[in-house]
Each structure stands twice: as C-alpha cells, then as structure tokens.
Design an enzyme around this catalytic site. Sequence first.
Site, PDB file in Angstrom:
ATOM      1  N   ARG A 131       0.830  -1.211   0.000  1.00  0.00           N
ATOM      2  CA  ARG A 131       0.000   0.000   0.000  1.00  0.00           C
ATOM      3  C   ARG A 131       0.860   1.255   0.000  1.00  0.00           C
ATOM      4  NH1 ARG A 131      -4.881  -1.436   4.287  1.00  0.00           N
ATOM      5  NH2 ARG A 131      -5.862  -3.066   3.026  1.00  0.00           N
ATOM      6  N   TYR A 150      10.074  21.772  -5.964  1.00  0.00           N
ATOM      7  CA  TYR A 150      11.402  22.093  -6.462  1.00  0.00           C
ATOM      8  C   TYR A 150      11.932  20.897  -7.259  1.00  0.00           C
ATOM      9  CZ  TYR A 150      12.983  19.335  -2.394  1.00  0.00           C
ATOM     10  OH  TYR A 150      13.176  18.344  -1.468  1.00  0.00           O
ATOM     11  N   PRO A 151      12.709  21.174  -8.290  1.00  0.00           N
ATOM     12  CA  PRO A 151      13.381  20.098  -9.018  1.00  0.00           C
ATOM     13  C   PRO A 151      14.771  19.851  -8.426  1.00  0.00           C
ATOM     14  CG  PRO A 151      13.627  22.139 -10.225  1.00  0.00           C
ATOM     15  CD  PRO A 151      12.833  22.469  -8.984  1.00  0.00           C
ATOM     16  N   MET A 152      15.282  18.657  -8.606  1.00  0.00           N
ATOM     17  CA  MET A 152      16.614  18.348  -8.099  1.00  0.00           C
ATOM     18  C   MET A 152      17.275  17.255  -8.941  1.00  0.00           C
ATOM     19  SD  MET A 152      16.237  15.901  -4.773  1.00  0.00           S
ATOM     20  CE  MET A 152      17.975  15.521  -4.956  1.00  0.00           C
ATOM     21  N   LYS A 154      21.000  14.523  -8.866  1.00  0.00           N
ATOM     22  CA  LYS A 154      22.145  14.004  -8.123  1.00  0.00           C
ATOM     23  C   LYS A 154      23.432  14.464  -8.813  1.00  0.00           C
ATOM     24  CE  LYS A 154      20.056  11.735  -4.842  1.00  0.00           C
ATOM     25  NZ  LYS A 154      20.136  12.243  -3.451  1.00  0.00           N
ATOM     26  N   HIS A 177      18.685   9.236   4.487  1.00  0.00           N
ATOM     27  CA  HIS A 177      17.841  10.335   4.010  1.00  0.00           C
ATOM     28  C   HIS A 177      16.385  10.083   4.404  1.00  0.00           C
ATOM     29  CE1 HIS A 177      17.650  13.908   1.536  1.00  0.00           C
ATOM     30  NE2 HIS A 177      16.655  13.401   0.835  1.00  0.00           N
ATOM     31  N   GLN A 190       5.073  13.847   0.828  1.00  0.00           N
ATOM     32  CA  GLN A 190       5.942  14.175  -0.291  1.00  0.00           C
ATOM     33  C   GLN A 190       5.667  13.267  -1.479  1.00  0.00           C
ATOM     34  OE1 GLN A 190      10.113  13.584   0.558  1.00  0.00           O
ATOM     35  NE2 GLN A 190       9.694  12.011   2.082  1.00  0.00           N
TER      36      GLN A 190
END
Length: 534
Positions: A131, A150-152, A154, A177, A190
């Site tokens: 789920r 926001y874009p990100m 690596k 993280h 998120q």
Amino acid sequence: MVEAPQTEEGWFALHDFRSIDWDAWRDAPERERRRAIEEGISFLNRRERVVDADEGDSGLFSVLGHKADLLFVHFRPSLDDLSAIERRFEDTALAQFTERTTSYVSVTEVSGYVSDEYFEDPDAVDEGLRRYIEGKLTPEIPDDEYVCFYPMSKRRGEEHNWYDLSFEERADLMAGHGDVGREYAGKIKQVIASSVGFDSHEWGVTLFGSDPTDIKDIVYEMRFDPASSRYGEFGEFYIGRRFPPADLGAFLAGETVPTGDGESGGPHGDRGEGGHGEGHRGDDGGRGEGHDRSGAGGGSAHGDHPHGEEGAGGEGDHPHASGESGGHHGGGQDAGDDASDEEIRGELADLDIYAGKPHGEDVYATVLYSEADVDELFDEVEGLRGNFDHYGTHVKTAVYEGRATDRAAVVSIWDTASAAETAAGFLSELPGIVARAGEESGFGTMGMFYTVKPDYREEFGDTFDDVGEILAEMDGHVETDLMSNVEDENDMFIASQWEAKEDAMTFFGSDEFRETVEWGREVLADRPRHVFLA
C-alpha cells in the site's frame, strides 16, 4: 558498470505555473472577467473531478513571490492525458489572462532503494509495504495544504559523483535520508517523481503540509544529510497554498484564499486520500477501488474546502448551465425560519434525540432517491465517495435500501451546508435518480438515523412496521420508509415526509413516538441522530 536500481512508474505529473496579466485583467470589461472566472472554475472543477481520465488527481494553488501567481498540479495515467489538459485550458477564457512562466513534467516512481523484494518477488511483499508503494505511484493531493515544489538532481562532479557509487553505498545514503523524512510523518506528504529524459532535472519534489514551517524544517534538516549535502543539486523553489476553484474570483479580486466562504469543503467530487488515488469518478462512470465500504468519511484532517460549487455542469469545460440549488441545512427549514428550527431542535433534544445546534454540533445532509439496481448504484456511489473522503468536512456517504418501497436512498452527510450542496450536484448524476429529498413535500424530509444492536435488528424492523401503520393514519403524512445501509445492516435511516412542519410535530408529540423513543434506548447501540433535510 555500476548497477542501476530497478524502478516502477505510476502516474505522470504536470506542474503548470501561470502568471496573471494584471493590467489586462484590470482593463477587461466586467463581462469578460466574469466569463473568464466561470470558465476557469468549470475547467478546474472538471480536472479535480478527473472527468478526462479513468483515474488521477488535480489541484489548484496560489503561488507566493514573483515567479508565478497560480500553480495547476495534475496527476494522470498517461502523458497524453496531460497534453489534453494543457490544450483544454488554452480553450478557456481564463487562459488569455495568463502566461505560463514555467512547467515541469515527471512521472511518479519507486525504486529498488525502497524494496528489492518488491521487484524480485512482488507476491512476497507484505500488504503494508504494498500500500505504501501504491501510494507513491498513485498519489493524491491533500486538501487545504501548503505546497512546495522544487526540481533536483544528483551531483555528477569530479569529487562527488552519485552515479559512480555502488548500489549498496547509494542505498545506505538513501536509508539515512529516509530516516530524516520519517521524522515528519503526519506533517509532510511528499511526492517524488522522476523527470529523467522529461525535464531539466532528474526529479521533481512536491511537499504538502498544513504548516509551512514544517516544509522549511524538513528541507533544512535534509540539507545536512550526506545524500543532499554531497550529492544534491537543486533548482528553484516554489511555495503556495491550495484553494478551491470556487475561490478563483476571490483570488483574482485580491482576497485571501481559501476564503472559507461556502466552506469549500465539498467534494473534490468536483475531486480523490481514501485509497491511494483510485477513487475518482469520471464522466464515463469509472470508479476507483480500494476504498473502505463503511460509508464513513476519513480524508485529510485539513480538508475543509470543496473544489467547486457548480455540480456537474454541462458538457465540456464551459459552464453556462446552472447547477442545482437549495441548501441541505441540518435544520431543513426555509431560509429565515431560524426560530422554528430552534424550536424543533429544542423539542427533540428534550426527548434526548440529537438535533444539532443549539444542543450539539450542526450537520448538513443531502438525500437523493434512486430506482436503479442497488448494486449498480452502490458501485457508482463508492467511486464518488472516494473523492468525498478527501475532505475533512465529509461525515458519511452511503446507500440505504428501502424496506417498504422499491427505491434506494443515497445519503451524504457533511459538516458544512455548502459541502452538502456541492455533493448533491454530483450525486444527482447517479443512475436512476428520481427525486431529491425536500422536493416531495412542503416540510421536507426528516432523516432519523439509528445504529441498532445486532440482536434487536429484526425486532426494530417489526416495531417500525407497527409505527408505520400509525403514521399512515395521521394527517399530513406523505410517506415513511425504513432503509438499511447496504454495507452495515445495523445502520438504519428512516425517511419520513410530511406536508407541513405542524403535521410532523404532532407525531413527535404523540405518546406513540415517546414510547418508541423509550423502547429505543434498550435496542440502540448509540444515541439516535435526527437530521432535518430541506
């Protein structure tokens, strides 16, 4: 070559940022502004109701700062769905007053960092994890929330290159993280969506929270985590606040939104967190799955704003047909009849029967009757209910099967009058609808809700039959039926229609009614709830 983690994709996402041409808006004739607002509301309502796809979600946000004024967020099963949404907006009168400042295209995903087992042996994954993953792939937009996007990417630098790390090293960093993120469980939702090959960065991150400082705090703390401090590269940040399409005019007039007027707490039904985004009902009658069949609401605790007031509207995105009118107040009298309303509530309260204010909290309800097959009706209602569950003002929506009549009742109860009214617009499109409560008699329909102890269920029905014979002989009585929730046979709803308030009060004052109430104390599992419906 370094091992790449496996991924699975879900819904595609479009973040569409718009600025308003305020000079053009101020100079436009009132007629043009009104049309732009109407068409904008209609377009946005229909997107939130997901009439353009089998499933998905949409939301409208005001944006702070110079980078944009509005943000439209859309989740859909395919890129083609998102492309169609873009073009449909350009066909509205509102579009000519906006300019797209930027946009972002991505697709929700989960990867092997979450669970190797999910990719290697999906059947072995426990239901809780399944789920969780489904929620990541088919996200829903919380109600009445602040948003940060926001874009990100690596980093691929000489010293720190994410893509040179082994899978194990990357997995350890992502686990740490995630530990930071879990500290904000219940505060922040998120949505992480991949934009590799789609846009300028590798991921688009959308954070939802009822307190904007929680958004600031989670981003701040994660900056100190090695996965971000060493390997994170970020684009511009955008902050905004969700508001219902019905408040579009207020937004353009410079008012604070959401306004709270009309308690936009209606159904997203103009929208779907009941079951991970599968409960959206489109014009094709498609319905979601995974929603609790109890009939009780249970969406976001902050969900007090509905997204739209116009009901189903007409065809397409241009609303020039009026929606249904008539409120469904918990008191159920005509506007301005507050004294009679309080008098009735007081008399019922003396009998220890819940009747809303001033002896308890108000509730607002709408009831529609249908002659459709009950199973078919329930399937349709379940799809709508998935949308309604998004809202904290949603108390309950359920289907009740008649005992004395062939028709069923669809009952939808809300904390606010406008939410109940908005819900009525969508419920009116259900199959076989023949009447709306309050249209059949001068006084309206009194809804008496009972939760009966299972051992007394049959006896309760027999007693109703006896009382029904008395009612049939009373002046002003139109019809009374005992209806049972198709999902919980112990949950019963008595629909009683009268020609006038005085006729109904005569019954409430009768010995038979008082004796029934006394008897009910022994057989009911909870205090009866008495709701007046307009």
